[in-house]
Write an enzyme that holds these catalytic residues in place. Sequence first.
Site, PDB file in Angstrom:
ATOM      1  N   SER A 151      22.618  53.224  93.925  1.00  0.00           N
ATOM      2  CA  SER A 151      21.281  53.036  93.348  1.00  0.00           C
ATOM      3  C   SER A 151      20.739  51.620  93.567  1.00  0.00           C
ATOM      4  CB  SER A 151      21.309  53.353  91.848  1.00  0.00           C
ATOM      5  OG  SER A 151      22.327  52.623  91.190  1.00  0.00           O
ATOM      6  N   ASP A 394      20.590  47.541  81.038  1.00  0.00           N
ATOM      7  CA  ASP A 394      20.826  47.670  82.474  1.00  0.00           C
ATOM      8  C   ASP A 394      20.868  46.268  83.069  1.00  0.00           C
ATOM      9  OD1 ASP A 394      20.914  48.102  85.166  1.00  0.00           O
ATOM     10  OD2 ASP A 394      19.097  49.316  85.289  1.00  0.00           O
ATOM     11  N   HIS A 397      20.899  46.791  87.947  1.00  0.00           N
ATOM     12  CA  HIS A 397      19.736  46.926  88.815  1.00  0.00           C
ATOM     13  C   HIS A 397      18.782  45.753  88.591  1.00  0.00           C
ATOM     14  CE1 HIS A 397      21.360  51.030  88.186  1.00  0.00           C
ATOM     15  NE2 HIS A 397      21.184  51.095  89.492  1.00  0.00           N
TER      16      HIS A 397
END
Length: 417
Positions: A151, A394, A397
């Site tokens: 990702s 998170d 990312h």
Amino acid sequence: MASASHSRNSIFKKERLQNLFYAAPVLFYTVFLTILFSFYVLCYPRSTINYTANIIQVYNQTTIFIQPYKNDSRSCNLFKGQWILDERGSLYTNFSCTTIPYKRNCFLNGREDRDFLHWRWKPDQCELPRFSPKTFLSTVRGKTMAFVGDSVARNQMESLLCLLSTVETPKEVYKDTEDQFRAWEFSKHNFTLMAFWSQFLVIATERVVNGSTTGGFDLQLDKVDQNWSEKLDLMDYVIFSDAHWFLRQNYLYESDNLIGCVYCQAPNVTDLGPSFAIKRAFQTAFKQINECKNCKKIFTVLRTFSPSHFENGTWNTGGGCNRTRPITKEEVVGRDSDWEFKKIQVEQIEMARKLGDYRGNRFEILDITEIMVIRPDGHPGLYWGNQWMKGYSDCIHWCLPGPIDTWNEFLLEMIQR
């Protein structure tokens, strides 16, 4: 005579009054513009950041003249440098780019600070040019570029999509039902951008115990993932990036035989560690590039390990990333595994390069590990809009826009060299 003298004086006075009359508007506008400019200088809003002028001048002491700075980025190491303040910010916003995924749209999800957008990477020995969408699209005209990996690989592709959309709106031409493969077309430049989900680069099957998934995988380290390899003959550029998924409880196979595991703590199974699995997976992927018989000459880029920044815990024990500015290199501690993963990746692509040079393939390294380890401010943190995992941050990312956009400045510079 007296009458003539009086007449001349009257005429001169009349001319002076006329000149004064004509000059009055000019004088009025001059005063008005002076007041307006003074108001602008005194009242124009300023950023909360104190910016330093990023001007480099080379002085010749024999002539005392200023000479132009020579920017030879082709011979300098782009990845050795520092983050410096830049008042310009990003080329796009979360309003102008409509393809930003919801989870990466930090501002839409409530992030309020903006200062993290006002830093640019400055190599020590040269300048890294600001990303030029026109130059990029011109360079890749008629080509196909693919991002292959996890990702974070897609995160970089999404950044590139936003940067390029400032010049041409891309059209999504393919998306499979499981979102494993997506493709966009820039028709004006005959350029195709693709993203392949392949979190291990090799064949991986999720382990199921008593009917429930475990989060761990069986990895066939010597068999490449066909999700991307079957379309390799379409690609002119391939950007590989992977590593985070190797940190799970995975079982490792070669020639269909179990050879070890990662963090499994199983009896009679050797824990070979994530470094071994990463090494073998990248080895297999690069071997596929060099042994592809129907492929074009492929420009392969390895994007090195992207560090996470969980502080005061891990992702599931309350760890977070709340910083709003870069940190210094001196503040970086406990990163041995990051350096190890990067080292392994670099070793594998260097080995592939030797054979690639013979076969016409080019292998390059997009070395972002040390650059991004000092950017804990660039992650979504709590601002990723996940309704099912509230309270979890998170810190893997990167926000869009954000410092990840710099990766594509590197990419452009690399493919132009």
